[in-house]
Motif scaffolding. Structure first.
Motif, mmCIF file in Angstrom:
data_model
loop_
_atom_site.group_PDB
_atom_site.id
_atom_site.type_symbol
_atom_site.label_atom_id
_atom_site.label_comp_id
_atom_site.label_asym_id
_atom_site.label_seq_id
_atom_site.Cartn_x
_atom_site.Cartn_y
_atom_site.Cartn_z
ATOM 1 N N THR A 31 0.800 -1.212 0.000
ATOM 2 C CA THR A 31 0.000 0.000 0.000
ATOM 3 C C THR A 31 0.836 1.268 0.000
ATOM 4 O OG1 THR A 31 -0.219 -0.105 2.399
ATOM 5 C CG2 THR A 31 -2.009 -1.045 1.100
ATOM 6 N N GLY A 32 2.105 1.207 0.362
ATOM 7 C CA GLY A 32 2.946 2.404 0.350
ATOM 8 C C GLY A 32 2.954 3.093 -1.014
ATOM 9 N N PRO A 33 3.375 2.389 -2.076
ATOM 10 C CA PRO A 33 3.358 3.007 -3.409
ATOM 11 C C PRO A 33 1.942 3.330 -3.885
ATOM 12 C CG PRO A 33 4.768 1.068 -3.395
ATOM 13 C CD PRO A 33 4.055 1.101 -2.083
ATOM 14 N N ARG A 34 0.998 2.491 -3.496
ATOM 15 C CA ARG A 34 -0.385 2.740 -3.927
ATOM 16 C C ARG A 34 -0.943 4.000 -3.290
ATOM 17 N NH1 ARG A 34 -2.916 -3.347 -3.753
ATOM 18 N NH2 ARG A 34 -1.688 -4.143 -5.478
ATOM 19 N N ILE A 35 -0.577 4.241 -2.053
ATOM 20 C CA ILE A 35 -1.057 5.453 -1.384
ATOM 21 C C ILE A 35 -0.531 6.689 -2.101
ATOM 22 C CG2 ILE A 35 -0.824 6.814 0.735
ATOM 23 C CD1 ILE A 35 -1.028 4.190 2.291
ATOM 24 N N GLU A 36 0.749 6.665 -2.466
ATOM 25 C CA GLU A 36 1.319 7.799 -3.198
ATOM 26 C C GLU A 36 0.613 7.974 -4.544
ATOM 27 O OE1 GLU A 36 3.450 9.976 -1.999
ATOM 28 O OE2 GLU A 36 3.376 8.832 -0.141
ATOM 29 N N PHE A 37 0.324 6.866 -5.227
ATOM 30 C CA PHE A 37 -0.381 6.928 -6.499
ATOM 31 C C PHE A 37 -1.786 7.498 -6.316
ATOM 32 C CE2 PHE A 37 -3.294 4.835 -9.511
ATOM 33 C CZ PHE A 37 -2.804 5.379 -10.687
#
Length: 80
Positions: A31-37
């Motif tokens: 979810t880290g990269p997804r949150i930024e996206f």
């Protein structure tokens, strides 16, 4: 036999907890990269909404201006 059953149940509970921790770590890692996206997408949507609102406001002002000009011309023409 009871002791072995108790040990097996304790091991199952420990395994369930470990699996839950691994799943939580996996979710947080993904979810880290997804949150930024998602934050970037949200920012673009906000910008598009603001642009759309500005365009709508311009359209409303222009249409009301055109209506007032047309009504003024009509009133002037009817007075003569």
């Amino acid at each position: 036999m009871r002791r072995q059953t108790h040990d097996i149940n304790a091991l199952r509970e420990a395994l369930d907890k470990a699996n839950a921790q691994v799943a939580a770590l996996e979710v947080s890692r993904l979810t880290g990269p997804r949150i930024e996206f998602l934050k970037a997408v949200e920012e673009l949507l906000k910008q598009n909404v603001n642009d759309s609102e500005k365009k709508f406001l311009r359209f409303m002002v222009t249409s009301w201006g055109g209506f007032l000009v047309a009504a003024s011309v009509l009133v002037y023409a009817l007075k003569k």
